[in-house]
Design a protein around this motif. Structure first.
Motif, short mmCIF file in Angstrom:
data_model
loop_
_atom_site.label_atom_id
_atom_site.label_comp_id
_atom_site.label_asym_id
_atom_site.label_seq_id
_atom_site.Cartn_x
_atom_site.Cartn_y
_atom_site.Cartn_z
N PRO A 177 5.60 4.85 -4.79
CA PRO A 177 6.00 5.94 -3.90
C PRO A 177 5.03 6.15 -2.75
O PRO A 177 3.83 6.27 -2.95
N GLU A 178 5.54 6.15 -1.53
CA GLU A 178 4.76 6.54 -0.36
C GLU A 178 5.54 7.58 0.43
O GLU A 178 5.28 7.82 1.59
N GLY A 179 6.57 8.11 -0.16
CA GLY A 179 7.29 9.18 0.51
C GLY A 179 8.52 8.73 1.30
O GLY A 179 9.17 9.54 1.94
N GLN B 210 6.45 -0.29 -0.19
CA GLN B 210 6.17 0.65 0.90
C GLN B 210 4.71 0.51 1.29
O GLN B 210 4.32 0.81 2.42
N SER B 211 3.92 0.07 0.35
CA SER B 211 2.54 -0.36 0.59
C SER B 211 2.10 -1.04 -0.70
O SER B 211 2.71 -0.82 -1.73
N PRO B 212 1.03 -1.85 -0.64
CA PRO B 212 0.57 -2.48 -1.90
C PRO B 212 -0.31 -1.54 -2.71
O PRO B 212 -1.24 -1.99 -3.38
N GLN B 213 -0.06 -0.24 -2.65
CA GLN B 213 -0.97 0.75 -3.23
C GLN B 213 -1.37 0.46 -4.68
O GLN B 213 -2.55 0.35 -4.99
N GLN B 214 -0.38 0.35 -5.56
CA GLN B 214 -0.74 0.17 -6.98
C GLN B 214 -1.39 -1.19 -7.19
O GLN B 214 -2.31 -1.33 -7.99
N LEU B 215 -0.92 -2.19 -6.44
CA LEU B 215 -1.49 -3.54 -6.62
C LEU B 215 -2.95 -3.58 -6.21
O LEU B 215 -3.79 -4.22 -6.85
N LYS B 216 -3.27 -2.87 -5.11
CA LYS B 216 -4.68 -2.93 -4.70
C LYS B 216 -5.55 -2.16 -5.68
O LYS B 216 -6.69 -2.53 -5.93
N GLN B 217 -5.01 -1.13 -6.29
CA GLN B 217 -5.78 -0.43 -7.31
C GLN B 217 -5.96 -1.31 -8.54
O GLN B 217 -7.02 -1.32 -9.16
N PHE C 227 7.24 -1.94 3.89
CA PHE C 227 8.67 -1.73 4.19
C PHE C 227 9.07 -0.31 3.80
O PHE C 227 8.88 0.09 2.65
N ARG C 228 9.57 0.43 4.75
CA ARG C 228 9.98 1.81 4.44
C ARG C 228 11.33 2.08 5.08
O ARG C 228 11.49 1.91 6.28
N ASP C 229 12.26 2.47 4.24
CA ASP C 229 13.61 2.74 4.75
C ASP C 229 13.68 4.19 5.20
O ASP C 229 14.10 5.06 4.45
N THR D 174 2.94 -3.35 9.79
CA THR D 174 1.79 -4.08 9.25
C THR D 174 0.59 -3.16 9.13
O THR D 174 0.29 -2.42 10.06
N GLN D 175 -0.03 -3.20 7.97
CA GLN D 175 -1.23 -2.40 7.75
C GLN D 175 -2.41 -3.29 7.43
O GLN D 175 -2.24 -4.35 6.84
N LEU D 176 -3.60 -2.82 7.83
CA LEU D 176 -4.80 -3.38 7.23
C LEU D 176 -4.97 -2.60 5.94
O LEU D 176 -5.36 -1.44 5.95
N GLU E 38 0.44 15.55 -0.91
CA GLU E 38 0.24 15.55 0.55
C GLU E 38 0.04 14.10 1.01
O GLU E 38 0.53 13.70 2.05
N HIS E 39 -0.66 13.29 0.22
CA HIS E 39 -0.85 11.88 0.55
C HIS E 39 0.03 11.07 -0.39
O HIS E 39 1.18 10.83 -0.10
N HIS E 40 -0.49 10.64 -1.53
CA HIS E 40 0.34 10.05 -2.58
C HIS E 40 -0.27 10.40 -3.93
O HIS E 40 -1.41 10.89 -3.98
N PRO E 41 0.44 10.19 -5.03
CA PRO E 41 -0.01 10.76 -6.31
C PRO E 41 -1.28 10.14 -6.87
O PRO E 41 -1.79 10.62 -7.88
N ALA F 292 -4.41 6.00 10.29
CA ALA F 292 -4.66 5.57 8.91
C ALA F 292 -4.71 6.76 7.99
O ALA F 292 -5.06 7.86 8.40
N SER F 293 -4.32 6.49 6.74
CA SER F 293 -4.51 7.45 5.67
C SER F 293 -5.21 6.72 4.53
O SER F 293 -4.97 5.53 4.33
N GLY F 294 -5.98 7.45 3.81
CA GLY F 294 -6.62 6.83 2.65
C GLY F 294 -7.20 7.90 1.76
O GLY F 294 -7.11 9.09 2.08
N ILE G 162 -10.06 8.59 -1.92
CA ILE G 162 -10.70 8.18 -3.17
C ILE G 162 -9.64 8.43 -4.23
O ILE G 162 -8.94 9.44 -4.20
N ARG G 163 -9.49 7.46 -5.14
CA ARG G 163 -8.37 7.53 -6.08
C ARG G 163 -8.78 8.13 -7.42
O ARG G 163 -9.97 8.16 -7.77
N ILE G 164 -7.78 8.47 -8.17
CA ILE G 164 -7.99 8.84 -9.55
C ILE G 164 -8.19 7.54 -10.34
O ILE G 164 -7.44 6.59 -10.12
N1 ASP Z 1 -1.12 3.29 0.69
C1 ASP Z 1 -1.46 4.31 1.64
C2 ASP Z 1 -0.48 4.26 2.82
O1 ASP Z 1 0.21 3.27 2.99
C3 ASP Z 1 -2.82 4.16 2.20
C4 ASP Z 1 -3.89 4.27 1.22
O2 ASP Z 1 -3.98 5.29 0.52
O3 ASP Z 1 -4.71 3.34 1.18
O4 ASP Z 1 -0.43 5.18 3.60
#
Ligand code: ASP
Length: 597
Positions: A174-176, A196-203, A220-222, A234-236, A458-461, A495-497, A499-501
């Motif tokens: 989920p990225e909203g 929508q982003s590689p969020q879980q994979l990068k974690q 990819f976000r619809d 494309t994101q870094l 507000e950001h992601h879970p 950019a958004s980012g 510190i994770r749980i």
């Molecule tokens: N995955 C988040 C996004 O695409 C960024 C992040 O928290 O690293 O906005």
């Protein structure tokens, strides 16, 4: 190769040399028996001359050449005759006197001029994108994008990061936004989701011990294709272990500062980057992505007008709303018609109206402001002292214009944010060659979604709450601050980012707060929660948008200008004609049928 020199590379030092070039006919001119061709390749343009005295057959061929024909010429580099040099062109001192020419391919007349920097309908450009990309501006954008990505890769490589590819066919994260789904042929009724982003994979890579990961990642976000969005961007994407906020922010500040200095050294930067708390940004600019190239700061005027007889103010404050405004310098003399546009803009954002208070036509001190100079529909409700106090709060002087909105705080902020940007563009306050990057921090962890009646991230879970605020999760979730940060530049969120749980119990608690059932948690996030049980290191990351940063550096107004093959505003690829219908056979194989709605 079919050439030994690039067109754009020829200079005085090549004079006398015999060269072979290959490229496109940019322009052809016939002058008194001589034919001149501007020959273009990806490095530039050079003038090629066909003289019947040098080669009759080459001259004859040249007479039949048309724009965009592909040719190969051989000839001798000569100095242009005195007075005919072209100082606008890097090759402008020289020309090539052709002795032979071969037509490598012909071209139909292109649907628009390739050799002129003129406005062409965007849909036509997108349909013939391969021709559009031949144009100088687009070529410069492609090259700039390449430089940006290469710089980022080198910069991160030098700091011990490794680039890891993550799959494009995954499970929803989920990225909203809505997911794009890929139906599975071998598993009837099942679907992959595009990330929508590689969020879980990068974690998960952090759990895997990678420690410093990045990827130039497609997301990819619809989403509804309003605003400047693309179905894929494309994101870094970046993640680090054993870090806190300062490590990520410091790395980003260094990366983007060095990047700008390296690829667009003419751009001015503000150093060090300013930092704003979310609340502060909302109070002072009405938005969490303010353009700090100019001031026009918002002032809260609620207490000044609290006892006012003016209905709009009275009602707004009685309903728990606010009265806020800002000063547009030197606009006190605005006519009714000049005020029409800001008024309309305020209404289009949802305001009932905009209140303007003119502080007179002429500049001067506030003390010299007299009641007859003040022009406003609210003038008879406001004493001159009250107007002076409001002006003072907004940093205004005589001759300025106060733009004021009253009502619900969110709406007022939205209206004033729009107006602030509109007035800055009217007044030319935002220098196009200045980049003001800033960090926004101290976001709330959650926001209440009135429509669905539940808390939303507000950001992601996966974003961690501030440790000291964790006890508030049960008692006052709205007060919990998060460890989320944004990078903003010139009014754009880059950019958004966060510190994770990394504690599975806390992560589960957040999912529950977000109203996921235990089954949903297991089904959507089970693997991540399980991974966290095997020694997940503390970690955090960020994901700056590459399209947006290149757009800013290229001085373009949309990200479509810096993407080689973008979709149009309706998410359509006009060149390849996608999306398109699937055949009956394909649908059957995928176990799909199309429902008529
Ligand atoms: N995955 C988040 C996004 O695409 C960024 C992040 O928290 O690293 O906005």
């Amino acid at each position: 190769m079919l050439r030994d020199h690039a067109c754009g590379a020829l200079r005085k030092e090549h004079v006398g040399k015999r060269v072979t070039l290959a490229g496109w006919v940019d322009r052809r001119r016939d002058h008194g028996g001589l034919v001149f061709i501007d020959l273009r390749d990806c490095e530039g343009v050079v003038q090629v001359v066909f003289n019947p005295g040098v080669s009759g057959s080459a001259h004859e061929t040249a007479s039949g050449l048309r724009s965009e024909y592909v040719i190969q010429v051989t000839g001798e580099v000569g100095l242009r005759p005195a007075g005919t040099e072209n100082s606008q062109l890097p090759t402008g001192d020289v020309e090539v006197i052709t002795s032979s020419v071969t037509v490598l391919n012909t071209s139909e007349t292109p649907p628009f001029y390739i050799n002129r920097e003129i406005d062409v309908d965007e849909n036509l450009r997108l349909k013939y994108r391969y021709l559009d990309l031949r144009r100088g501006r687009m070529r410069r954008n492609l090259i700039l994008r390449h430089r940006v990505v290469k710089f980022i890769r080198d910069f991160l490589d030098a700091r011990g990061f490794i680039e890891v590819e993550t799959p494009v066919m995954i499970k929803s994260t989920p990225e909203g936004a809505r997911d794009y789904l890929v139906p599975s042929r071998v598993h009837p009724g099942k679907f992959y989701a595009l990330p929508q982003s590689p969020q879980q994979l990068k974690q998960l890579l952090m759990v895997a011990g990678v420690e410093r990961y990045f990827q130039i990642a497609r997301c990819f976000r619809d989403e509804d294709t309003r605003a400047d969005r693309q179905p894929e961007h494309t994101q870094l994407d970046l993640e680090m272990s054993f870090v806190d906020e300062e490590d990520i922010l410091g790395l980003m500040e260094e990366l983007f500062t060095c990047l700008v200095k390296s690829v667009t050294p003419h751009k001015r930067l503000v150093e060090p980057w300013p930092r704003l708390a979310y609340e502060d940004a909302m109070d002072r600019y009405g938005t969490d992505k303010p353009d700090l190239r100019f001031g026009l700061e918002l002032a809260n005027l609620s207490d000044i007008v609290a006892g006012s007889e003016f209905g709009v103010f009275r009602e707004a404050i009685a309903a728990g709303g606010v009265v806020k405004g800002f000063s547009a310098p030197g606009c006190g003399g605005y006519s009714r018609s000049q005020l029409e546009e800001p008024n309309k803009l305020a209404q289009s954002v949802g305001a009932r109206g905009l209140l303007t208070v003119s502080l007179g036509d002429e500049p001067g001190s506030l003390e010299s402001l007299t009641p007859d100079m003040v022009r406003s529909v609210a003038a008879r409700f406001l004493g001159v002292d009250q107007v002076r106090e409001m002006a003072q709060r907004a940093g205004a002087s005589r001759g300025d214009l106060l733009l004021i909105a009253a009502g619900d705080k969110k709406l007022v902020n939205r209206v004033l944010d729009e107006l602030r940007r509109e007035m800055s563009s009217r007044l030319g306050l935002a220098d196009p060659d200045t980049l003001v990057f800033l960090f926004v921090r101290d976001f709330p962890l959650l926001r209440w979604d009135a429509d669905s009646g539940r808390w939303d991230s507000e950001h992601h879970p996966f974003t961690a709450p501030r440790t000291e605020d964790i006890p508030l999760l049960d008692t006052a979730p709205e007060k919990v601050r998060s460890r989320h940060y944004d990078i903003v530049c010139n009014g754009l969120e880059l950019a958004s980012g966060s510190i994770r749980i990394h504690d599975p119990a806390l992560q589960r608690r957040i999912f529950r707060l977000l109203a996921y059932s235990d089954e949903e948690i297991q089904e959507r996030f089970g693997p991540l929660l399980e991974a966290f049980r095997y020694g997940a290191p503390p970690h955090g990351g960020i994901a700056p948008g590459i399209d947006r940063i290149v757009m800013l550096l290229a001085d373009e107004a949309t990200i479509r200008e810096v993407i080689a093959f973008p979709k149009n505003q309706n998410a359509v690829d006009l060149m390849l004609d996608a999306p398109s219908a699937a055949s009956e056979d394909q649908l059957a194989e995928l176990h799909l049928s199309i429902r008529d709605e």
